[in-house]
Design a protein around this motif. Structure first.
Motif, PDB file in Angstrom:
ATOM      1  N   ALA A 151      69.011 132.828  28.046  1.00 62.96           N
ATOM      2  CA  ALA A 151      70.465 132.754  28.151  1.00 62.96           C
ATOM      3  C   ALA A 151      71.122 133.835  27.299  1.00 62.96           C
ATOM      4  N   TYR A 174      74.272 133.599  19.571  1.00 60.22           N
ATOM      5  CA  TYR A 174      73.073 132.966  20.132  1.00 60.22           C
ATOM      6  C   TYR A 174      72.000 132.680  19.077  1.00 60.22           C
ATOM      7  N   ARG A 182      66.530 129.225  25.936  1.00 58.59           N
ATOM      8  CA  ARG A 182      67.652 129.605  25.061  1.00 58.59           C
ATOM      9  C   ARG A 182      67.700 131.124  24.889  1.00 58.59           C
ATOM     10  N   GLU A 194      65.433 132.879  34.469  1.00 57.60           N
ATOM     11  CA  GLU A 194      65.664 131.631  33.744  1.00 57.60           C
ATOM     12  C   GLU A 194      65.534 130.425  34.673  1.00 57.60           C
ATOM     13  N   HIS A 248      61.339 125.522  26.302  1.00 57.04           N
ATOM     14  CA  HIS A 248      62.666 125.138  25.822  1.00 57.04           C
ATOM     15  C   HIS A 248      63.280 126.266  24.994  1.00 57.04           C
ATOM     16  N   ASN A 249      62.500 126.851  24.103  1.00 59.49           N
ATOM     17  CA  ASN A 249      63.009 127.943  23.274  1.00 59.49           C
ATOM     18  C   ASN A 249      63.201 129.217  24.085  1.00 59.49           C
ATOM     19  N   GLY A 298      73.041 119.135  21.262  1.00 64.36           N
ATOM     20  CA  GLY A 298      72.734 120.120  22.284  1.00 64.36           C
ATOM     21  C   GLY A 298      72.202 119.501  23.556  1.00 64.36           C
ATOM     22  N   SER A 325      76.736 125.568  14.936  1.00 63.67           N
ATOM     23  CA  SER A 325      77.245 126.110  16.204  1.00 63.67           C
ATOM     24  C   SER A 325      78.738 125.859  16.351  1.00 63.67           C
ATOM     25  N   GLU A 374      62.761 127.336  34.556  1.00 66.92           N
ATOM     26  CA  GLU A 374      63.255 125.967  34.397  1.00 66.92           C
ATOM     27  C   GLU A 374      62.845 125.069  35.549  1.00 66.92           C
TER      28      GLU A 374
END
Length: 780
Positions: free
Chosen positions: A596, A498, A593, A618, A589-590, A97, A121, A622
């Motif tokens: 998204a 997801y 995700r 988002e 980080h989580n 990832g 995935s 970031e």
């Protein structure tokens, strides 16, 4: 058994000239037969070579091998180690990832390396052209198959291997440290007795002595760490004085550094001779280290190792430990699963650790056994000595573990609904009979047959499956028809795509039902912070004041979710309080995700404008950028630092960047080369132009007039949402791939004296702020 004689074509793929006793005994099952293989052998007995044997046979037959590594850090290590295969003309490709997938390289690779999560995935997306390579795997090597018994990760490995077998039925070669129930794993994978190999402790190169030692527990957890550290040093000191080496496992990266510093002082006060302390040549050699704290530590023969160090620093520490220049090494658990770095003495100082998402948790029994198995250096020691340091309350638990080991259990039941939903979304389950067929491919089913008292089995299992399926239908993830066929709803499909927990997907679905005007940045942040994935986040007492400084008392009630919300909100401005910094990276980080995923939910159920808002949130988290300047991050090559540089110079949108031209960007503080690239990237982004055409300025009362407005992009193109309102009342909304679009707009001479028409354009997949233009029509 000589490698070159047995495998002349692949002799250079192995770092040794002869196979050891265990490897020689396992070789016929791997090379001379085609059935699936299960091998249980002690740690440090040479299982990696068995993986390489299976890969060699696959390559020799022109096939593709997949290696499932238990940790992401190990995938990169295998990439380095297996340059030996690259030198023989074979391609090795790591799929993680962390990297953008190159589908062409993946498709052409001879050896693929993934974690179970990434393989999960890939197999879920096997019908897409990007991931179709996963259907061409001829052999799958599972490293450390006892990972099946790991919380959450175990069920991922279980369903991924079962799915892979249905997709392309590769040969499976499963490797494990010593486990009680190797026959259960063999039954799951259909390995025959001739290819089910169990090697006992007599195959361990160095005999292992493992013991449990307790310490006096106090009221202060910080002081307890040092009590355990001194206990660990007491155990390691005799071996160090005798010229041996010690490896001490601690809970976190920060602990490795702090423990190493304290150990240096303590061992110096005890006058323990250490490593290459005082060696001038070694002093010079350490200049290559980029971590100055590590450099000072290794000069005294004490090192530390964790995944956050640079690759080069880790490589140097490993080399110096092998040479004996470093005699005492503190590490996190990563070293136990990966690098072959044994020591005469291994001590587990911390049996509990802080997980940012789970709070304080007990170390997995699998991790404990893996760490202890590192004791004993082949060729150097006659015995390995391993110790678990723990509270007396836990001592009997660990003594039982060391004495009896642990059977490998299935963890599928803990996430049964989510995994069942995923299989339905993939289309592999279409009716109730398929549900039963699917469960029979799992390790769970094997364990249920062997230990029915601990698992649902027979009628109870069928009933549980029906109840789980019924709940999925009731909650809107799955739908059935009159013929009892099963199909995933859009909610179920997005949940699977997801990897969301079902409660989180339900929460996101509820947010999508809100009116667009009620959707705000705060609502999006609260939806993510309240996700089930964050239920177990530990909000420690000393963090409460920092959380309260960021949030009002009315925002979320649960302390775990309040902590997450505080970190996310502070992240949008780059002002995360110091007391929240230690867990902030993992939580961000989580959360990214989840954002998204939420963006996709909003796009599907609420429309492009809601999705665009989520995309901007988002980007703010970031890049720690203001809402006004967030659009700058849409420019390729512009992250947090450059966005802030441009914002300080008065630029807040890509259009501002284009208008400033390269000279203006250089004046703002970018180098000329960077300025050129940023300018070119900004020029490629969509720029909205609205042509009202012959739109009237007036309209007589009672008359109607239908006009057309053209919306286009003057640079670039992208999927867009176009919204038309009159006097703030929605008229039409359109989603389209915008190069150019014609929007019909009705002009109605009603009761209002003035009609203000506004056309707004947004791009759901780009963090660009919506663009609006308005035109006023007078009713006469």
């Amino acid at each position: 058994m000589n490698v070159a004689e047995r495998l002349p074509e692949f002799a250079d793929a192995f770092p040794f000239e002869s196979f050891n006793r265990m490897q020689s005994a396992a070789l016929p099952a791997i090379l001379e037969r085609d059935e699936n293989v299960v091998v249980s052998a002690p740690t440090a007995s040479g299982k990696t070579a068995l993986a390489e044997l299976a890969i060699c046979k696959t390559l020799e037959q022109g096939g593709t091998a997949l290696f499932l590594a238990p940790l992401r850090a190990l995938t990169n290590e295998k990439e380095r180690e297996w340059e030996r295969f690259e030198a023989l003309g074979y391609s090795v490709y790591v799929v993680t990832g962390e990297r953008d997938l190159n589908p062409r390289r993946a498709e052409r690779a001879d050896i693929l390396v993934m974690t179970p999560e990434k393989a999960d995935s890939a197999t879920r997306k096997h019908e897409s052209t990007r991931y179709q390579f996963v259907r061409d795997v001829d052999c799958c090597v599972i490293d450390e198959v006892h990972l099946l018994d790991s919380d959450r990760r175990g069920s991922v490995l279980e369903v991924t291997v079962s799915r892979l077998r249905r997709l392309c039925d590769p040969r499976i070669v499963a490797l494990s440290a010593t486990m009680q129930n190797v026959d259960d794993v063999a039954a799951w994978l259909d390995a025959v007795p001739e290819t089910t190999l169990e090697f006992g402790s007599e195959y361990r190169p160095i005999p292992l002595s493992a013991e449990v030692r307790t310490y006096t527990h106090g009221e202060n957890p910080f002081a307890d760490k040092y009590r355990r550290l001194y206990r660990a040093l007491d155990l390691a000191e005799p071996h160090i004085r005798d010229g041996g080496q010690a490896l001490v496992f601690v809970a976190s990266r920060q602990d490795t550094r702090q423990a190493a510093g304290k150990a240096r002082d303590e061992l110096s006060s005890r006058d323990v001779p250490m490593g290459a302390r005082g060696d001038f040549d070694f002093h010079t050699e350490t200049q290559v280290l980029t971590n100055e704290t590590l450099r000072k530590s290794v000069l005294d023969g004490v090192g530390f190792h964790h995944a956050g160090l640079s690759r080069e620093d880790k490589n140097h520490v490993e080399e110096w430990f092998r040479r004996g220049d470093v005699q005492l090494l503190f590490s996190t658990s990563t070293l136990a699963w990966g690098v072959n770095l044994p020591a005469r003495c291994v001590v587990i100082r911390d049996t509990k650790l802080h997980d940012p998402l789970e709070g304080e948790v007990d170390m997995s029994p699998l991790d404990v056994l893996q760490m202890l198995g590192r004791a004993g250096r082949p060729g150097y020691d006659d015995a390995g000595y391993a110790y678990v340091v723990c509270d007396s309350v836990d001592a009997n638990t660990y003594r039982t573990l060391l004495r009896e080991g642990k059977p490998i259990e299935s963890r599928l039941a803990e996430d049964l609904a989510a995994h069942l939903n995923a299989e339905i979304a993939l289309g592999t389950i279409r009716d109730l009979d398929d549900v039963v067929d699917w469960i029979e491919t799992t390790f769970y089913f094997v364990r249920a047959q062997r230990a029915p008292e601990a698992y649902d089995s027979g009628t109870r299992l069928r009933e549980r499956l029906r109840e789980t399926l019924s709940t999925l239908v009731t909650d809107g993830f799955v739908e059935t028809d009159d013929e009892l066929r099963i199909e995933a709803t859009p909610l179920g499909q997005l949940t699977s795509r997801y990897y969301l927990r079902l409660d989180t997907a339900t929460r996101f679905g509820a947010l999508c039902e809100n009116e667009r005007d009620s959707l705000s940045e705060d609502a999006i942040l609260e939806a993510v912070a309240g996700a089930a994935e964050f239920d177990s986040v530990s909000a420690r007492q000393h963090e409460r004041e920092a959380i309260a400084a960021v949030l009002s008392q009315t925002e979320l009630e649960d302390p775990s979710h309040r902590k997450v919300l505080a970190i996310l909100r502070a992240s949008t401005t780059g002002s995360t309080p110091a007391d929240l910094q230690s867990d902030a990276w993992v939580i961000r980080h989580n959360a990214l995700r989840l954002l998204a995923a939420l963006q996709e939910f909003l796009d599907r159920f609420s429309g492009p404008f809601a999705a665009n808002l989520a995309r901007r949130v988002e980007a703010r988290i970031e890049n720690a950028i203001s809402a006004a300047s967030v659009g700058l991050t849409a420019i390729d090559g512009v992250g947090s630092g450059r966005a802030k540089t441009l914002a300080r110079a008065g630029m807040s949108t890509p259009t501002d960047v284009v208008e400033a031209e390269i000279d203006g960007l250089v004046r703002a503080g970018l180098s000329e080369g960077i300025a050129e690239r940023v300018f070119e990237s900004a020029c490629d982004l969509p720029t909205v132009a609205i042509d009202w055409g012959a739109f009237p300025d007036t309209i007589p009362a009672g008359e109607n007039d239908l006009r057309e407005v053209t919306v286009r992009t003057t640079a670039g193109s992208a999927r867009a949402g176009i919204d038309v309102t009159v006097n703030d009342v929605p008229m039409t909304d359109t989603a389209t791939y915008l190069g150019e679009a014609t929007v019909p707009v009705g002009v109605f001479g009603g009761n209002a004296r003035e009609l203000e028409y506004e056309i707004t354009v947004c791009f759901p997949n780009l963090p660009l702020r919506p663009v609006s233009e308005s035109k006023t029509v007078e009713v006469v």
